[in-house]
Design a protein around this motif. Structure first.
Motif, PDB file in Angstrom:
ATOM      1  N   SER A 151      -1.638   8.557  -6.092  1.00 54.60           N
ATOM      2  CA  SER A 151      -1.322  10.115  -6.437  1.00 54.60           C
ATOM      3  C   SER A 151      -1.398  10.754  -7.839  1.00 54.60           C
ATOM      4  CB  SER A 151      -0.062  10.568  -5.620  1.00 54.60           C
ATOM      5  OG  SER A 151       1.025  10.254  -6.522  1.00 54.60           O
TER       6      SER A 151
ATOM      7  N   GLY B 214      -2.539   9.209   1.830  1.00 54.50           N
ATOM      8  CA  GLY B 214      -1.344   8.894   1.636  1.00 54.50           C
ATOM      9  C   GLY B 214      -1.101   9.575   0.387  1.00 54.50           C
TER      10      GLY B 214
ATOM     11  N   GLN C   2       1.095   4.316  -3.186  1.00 55.39           N
ATOM     12  CA  GLN C   2       0.792   5.646  -3.034  1.00 55.39           C
ATOM     13  C   GLN C   2       1.215   6.620  -4.398  1.00 55.39           C
ATOM     14  OE1 GLN C   2      -1.313   6.528  -0.741  1.00 55.39           O
ATOM     15  NE2 GLN C   2      -1.289   4.679  -0.119  1.00 55.39           N
TER      16      GLN C   2
ATOM     17  N   THR D 189      -4.825   5.686   7.528  1.00 54.91           N
ATOM     18  CA  THR D 189      -4.311   7.111   6.946  1.00 54.91           C
ATOM     19  C   THR D 189      -3.848   7.051   5.633  1.00 54.91           C
ATOM     20  OG1 THR D 189      -3.921   7.386   9.293  1.00 54.91           O
ATOM     21  CG2 THR D 189      -2.718   8.931   7.591  1.00 54.91           C
ATOM     22  N   LEU D 190      -3.045   5.805   5.445  1.00 53.88           N
ATOM     23  CA  LEU D 190      -2.301   5.620   4.222  1.00 53.88           C
ATOM     24  C   LEU D 190      -3.394   5.676   3.014  1.00 53.88           C
ATOM     25  CD1 LEU D 190       0.449   5.107   3.414  1.00 53.88           C
ATOM     26  CD2 LEU D 190       0.325   3.005   3.469  1.00 53.88           C
TER      27      LEU D 190
ATOM     28  N   GLU E  82      -3.833   1.096   7.990  1.00 52.30           N
ATOM     29  CA  GLU E  82      -3.569   1.575   6.835  1.00 52.30           C
ATOM     30  C   GLU E  82      -4.636   2.448   6.276  1.00 52.30           C
ATOM     31  OE1 GLU E  82      -2.384  -1.414   3.823  1.00 52.30           O
ATOM     32  OE2 GLU E  82      -2.085  -2.924   5.525  1.00 52.30           O
TER      33      GLU E  82
ATOM     34  N   THR F 104       0.866  -1.148   0.085  1.00 48.66           N
ATOM     35  CA  THR F 104       0.042  -0.030   0.010  1.00 48.66           C
ATOM     36  C   THR F 104       0.929   1.083   0.069  1.00 48.66           C
ATOM     37  OG1 THR F 104      -1.507  -1.469   1.271  1.00 48.66           O
ATOM     38  CG2 THR F 104      -2.155   0.865   1.097  1.00 48.66           C
ATOM     39  N   ILE F 105       1.946   1.166   0.594  1.00 53.04           N
ATOM     40  CA  ILE F 105       2.889   2.271   0.571  1.00 53.04           C
ATOM     41  C   ILE F 105       3.524   2.557  -0.978  1.00 53.04           C
ATOM     42  CG2 ILE F 105       5.221   3.227   1.417  1.00 53.04           C
ATOM     43  CD1 ILE F 105       4.914   1.336   3.833  1.00 53.04           C
TER      44      ILE F 105
END
Lengths: 241, 360, 219
Positions: B97, B134, B93, B129-130, B127, B89-90
């Motif tokens: 985006s 994110g 981003q 917030t991400l 997860e 998931t990181i």
């Protein structure tokens, strides 16, 4: 065709283009434009450019074009091609995007033999960000992050992309290196790359190019660096595999 | 494209299998995926089922590629998606985006695992917030937090429709428990519930006509001057704000005069609901609120629920305040009688614990 | 009916997950609400395998719970691993061919009595129990069943977990045994067709476990 005339598929509204004087991008994009014109592919091509100076090509052509993220142009074109195989997908990027931050995409796409045409501009520097060392910076070459010259003992040797891919590509794939010093030959190379994609295979063309702004060279020195130093290190030819 | 689910039927499945069926039923055309636990079986089921229904799959070299290949397919006009978790998931981003900036209907299913870092492959609600914020942007995403397999099916279908209707990246936020557990649900042909084909169309190309009747041929996410960006963002933010009232979803049960409001989301919402029901059976007037959309957040509904509940709230989540901060912000202007929390980062929460926290 | 919360634990390869999943599937097929979740953490590699099953007529809340109504422990380590799920009302079903019956003090219902089970207990198991050992309630809420021995001697070691499942069905009464057979046929359809004896063994194992518990309860 005279080098002064504009390819039909160029977007006239955005000309003159915004690359620096002496930059090689205009010549690579001219070779691409001529190749597309001659193959009459303007209706089929979708073009995507990376971050870095290549992003200035986002509205360069009349065909559908988009600008993506640094290093991610290849996967975007791979996905587009999967979704619509009639399109001719052209991924356009610099050496930082293709050889550094996005190398895993380049190698994996080559391994899968995804039918896309990748054009990578090698000007030996990260140009848009102010002239840092790129994977392609020559030994001894001065950049902002190698101010005393690239020390290969510390940073290794310049990466040779087509040669790297030669070990992993499909027999029918196409690998070549051209140069903006020979635009018509570069055009032919790109044509082969587009035809290879239409036959269902991966094509990769590296174009040796110039960056007088970051090289801090005048016209003569720019040309000399391209024709001597770069051409000595990087073989301009179709790369056997 | 052949329909994957024609007749309504009751089934007993894992959550990952549910997602694969929901995406097939919705009419998603392509999945791009990279292995990470606990979402792997979404890929496994999709990969096996996809050819039967003329759909595609590509296992990419990493999550960046999974996100960007999906974006490429979306630009060509096909409903594409991926699924991931935790460290994946990181990495997601980055494509998210870009999707936010360029208004690309990227659909991503996230089966939350423990964090930070590799942590556990099991479960968390860390997860949030991400998923919501994110990336280097303003959180212009739709995020659905599901609490049952039925919701996993319903909202995965809805995610595709709303992503393409509103043109914001859309996430379905599940978790490792939902991924791996088995329970019953009804699967159905979305067309029979008013979800006709996903309104997908090429994003870029001669067929896409923009303002002034000109075809949209050039698309970018980089701008030269601040004002140019501000103008584009203003439009996107306005769109998001305008859509929010149509998009927010939540569950509330309760009556005026309750002693406290228990607020949660996702699978913890189930534990909270069970705790509230038991407390009520024991004669304690307790209200219950579950956010289904985390972006946009059901701010007004939560505020109203809190008012009905006399200004006392207990927030419960398997994280330390990721949901809690959004809940607290939603009621920031309201005088609170009490604001209690039960935060268990990366650990499942049982109904018994919530009961104790209410009574404490 | 009550809301059954079952924790089953065993060593990798004992078939805990298959057993739990079959129970949940049978309950689902019988029109009940059922929820099954495996513990798929690091434990799945060479450790204790844990499965949680809930069956209820009402909607089921969280997949995990604090106190089980039934703990099924198939190895000594499994008893330790599930100790946290025990409450005063918890029934414990354990494989007595592998595990010594833990002694439970009425005053100390909780973790302590299980902490005393050392791995060495495992070594003594073979000599300690003979195959005729009857099912017996070894303490408050304790139900012992020498399922492993029964499987090895009467049927096939692989159907050990189905003897346990038969016992679970008998103890809880959540579904008819027929529903479990149906669920098993659904799950193992192809393998049953390839190997009719496998089906026979599985069904016999279910019946055996079921009957043993019924006999015990009748005593």
């Amino acid at each position: 065709m005279s080098e002064l005339s504009m390819p039909r598929c160029w977007n006239r509204e955005t000309k003159p283009h915004s690359f620096c004087p002496g930059c090689g991008h205009g010549l690579v994009l001219k070779a691409l434009g001529m190749a597309v014109d001659e193959l009459e592919l303007a209706e089929q091509v979708t073009f995507a450019c990376d971050i870095g100076c290549s992003l200035l090509a986002w509205n360069f052509f009349n065909f559908p074009s988009l600008q993506t993220h640094h290093g991610r142009t290849i996967p975007v074109m791979v996905g587009l091609k999967k979704a619509d195989s009639k399109r001719v997908a052209v991924a356009y990027m610099g050496d930082g995007g293709g050889y550094s931050i996005g190398l895993q995409h380049l190698v994996s796409t080559a391994v899968r033999d995804d039918p896309v045409t990748v054009i990578l501009v090698n000007n030996t520097v990260y140009a848009m960000t102010g002239g840092q060392m790129a994977p392609t910076t020559l030994p001894g070459q001065k950049t902002e992050t190698t101010p005393f010259g690239r020390d290969e003992a510390e940073t290794g040797f310049p990466l040779k992309g087509p040669e790297l891919l030669a070990g992993v590509v499909h027999p029918e794939a196409y690998l070549a290196r051209g140069t903006v010093a020979q635009v018509l030959r570069l055009k032919k190379t790109i044509q082969k790359g587009l035809e290879t994609q239409r036959k269902g295979h991966f094509a990769f063309i590296e174009a040796l190019s110039t960056c007088p702004t970051n090289w801090r060279t005048n016209a003569a020195a720019t040309w000399s660096f391209l024709e001597r130093e770069m051409s000595d290190y990087y073989q301009t030819a179709e790369i056997p595999h | 494209m052949e329909k994957a689910v024609r007749k309504e039927r009751r089934v007993f499945m894992t959550g990952n299998e549910v997602v694969a069926w929901a995406a097939l039923a919705a009419g998603a055309v392509h999945m791009f995926g990279y292995p990470i636990t606990p979402q792997n079986e979404i890929m496994h089921y999709w990969r096996r089922l996809a050819p039967e229904y003329g759909r595609g799959f590509l296992q990419t070299e990493d999550e960046l590629s999974a996100g960007f290949t999906a974006i490429g397919a979306i630009i060509a006009g096909k409903a594409a998606f991926s699924a991931t978790a935790g460290p994946g998931t990181i990495l997601f981003q980055e494509p998210l985006s870009m999707a936010e900036m360029m208004r690309l209907p990227l659909v991503l299913v996230v089966q939350q695992r423990g964090g930070p870092s590799t942590a556990t492959v099991i479960y968390s609600q860390q997860e949030v917030t991400l998923a919501c914020f994110g990336g280097n942007g303003e959180g212009m995403r739709l995020v659905y937090s599901t609490a049952s397999h039925q919701e996993l099916y319903d909202y995965t279908i809805k995610a595709f429709h709303h992503a393409w209707s509103y043109r914001f990246p859309t996430l379905v936020l599940g978790d490792g428990y939902q991924a791996k557990m088995r329970e019953a649900l009804i699967i159905y042909d979305p067309a029979e519930r008013g979800w006709e084909a996903i309104p997908a169309e090429p994003i870029l190309g001669p067929e896409r006509i923009q303002g002034g009747g000109r075809p949209l041929l050039h698309l970018r996410n980089a701008f030269s001057v601040e004002e140019e960006l501000a103008e584009v963002l203003r439009e996107h933010l306005d769109d998001f704000a305008r859509a929010a009232p149509e998009l927010v979803e939540y569950e509330f049960t309760g009556e005026p005069g309750a002693e406290i409001l228990v607020a949660a989301h996702g699978i913890v919402g189930r534990a909270a609901r069970a705790a509230v029901e038991e407390l009520r059976a024991e004669g304690r007037p307790v209200n219950f609120f579950r956010a289904i959309t985390l972006r946009p957040f059901p701010e007004e509904a939560l505020l109203e629920a809190l008012r009905i509940s006399g200004g006392a709230m207990l927030v419960v989540e398997s994280a330390v305040g990721q949901f809690g901060r959004m809940a607290r912000l939603a009621v920031a202007g309201e005088p609170l009688r009490s604001f209690k929390t039960l935060y268990r980062p990366g650990v499942g929460i049982a109904a018994e614990e919530i009961k104790e926290a209410v009574l404490a | 009916m009550r809301h059954w919360k079952v924790v089953a634990a065993g060593e990798g390869g004992q078939g805990v997950q298959a057993m739990a999943e079959t129970l949940a599937l049978a309950a689902y097929r019988a029109g009940l609400n059922a929820l099954y979740i495996p513990n798929f953490g690091i434990e799945q590699r060479g450790g204790v395998s844990l499965a949680l099953v809930q069956v209820s007529e009402r909607a089921i809340g969280a997949p995990k719970f604090r106190t089980a109504s039934l703990v099924v422990a198939l190895s000594p380590r499994s008893l330790e691993r599930t100790a946290g799920y025990l409450g005063p009302e918890t029934v414990i079903l354990y494989d007595s061919s592998l595990v010594d019956a833990p002694r439970i003090s009425d005053r100390v219902v909780g973790l302590q009595s299980y902490d005393t089970i050392a791995p060495e207990a495992f070594a003594e198991r073979i000599s300690y129990h003979d195959q005729r050992m009857p099912v017996r309630a070894a303490g408050r809420g304790m139900v012992a069943l020498p399922a492993s021995d029964l499987a090895r001697q009467r049927l096939h070691p692989r159907v050990f977990n189905m003897i346990i499942l038969g016992a679970v069905v008998s103890l809880t009464g959540v579904v008819e045994l027929g529903a479990v057979k149906g669920a098993l046929e659904e799950k193992l359809n192809r393998r049953f067709r390839q190997d009719p004896q496998l089906k026979e063994h599985n069904f016999q194992a279910l019946e055996l476990g079921y009957a043993r518990i019924k006999e015990t309860m009748a005593v």
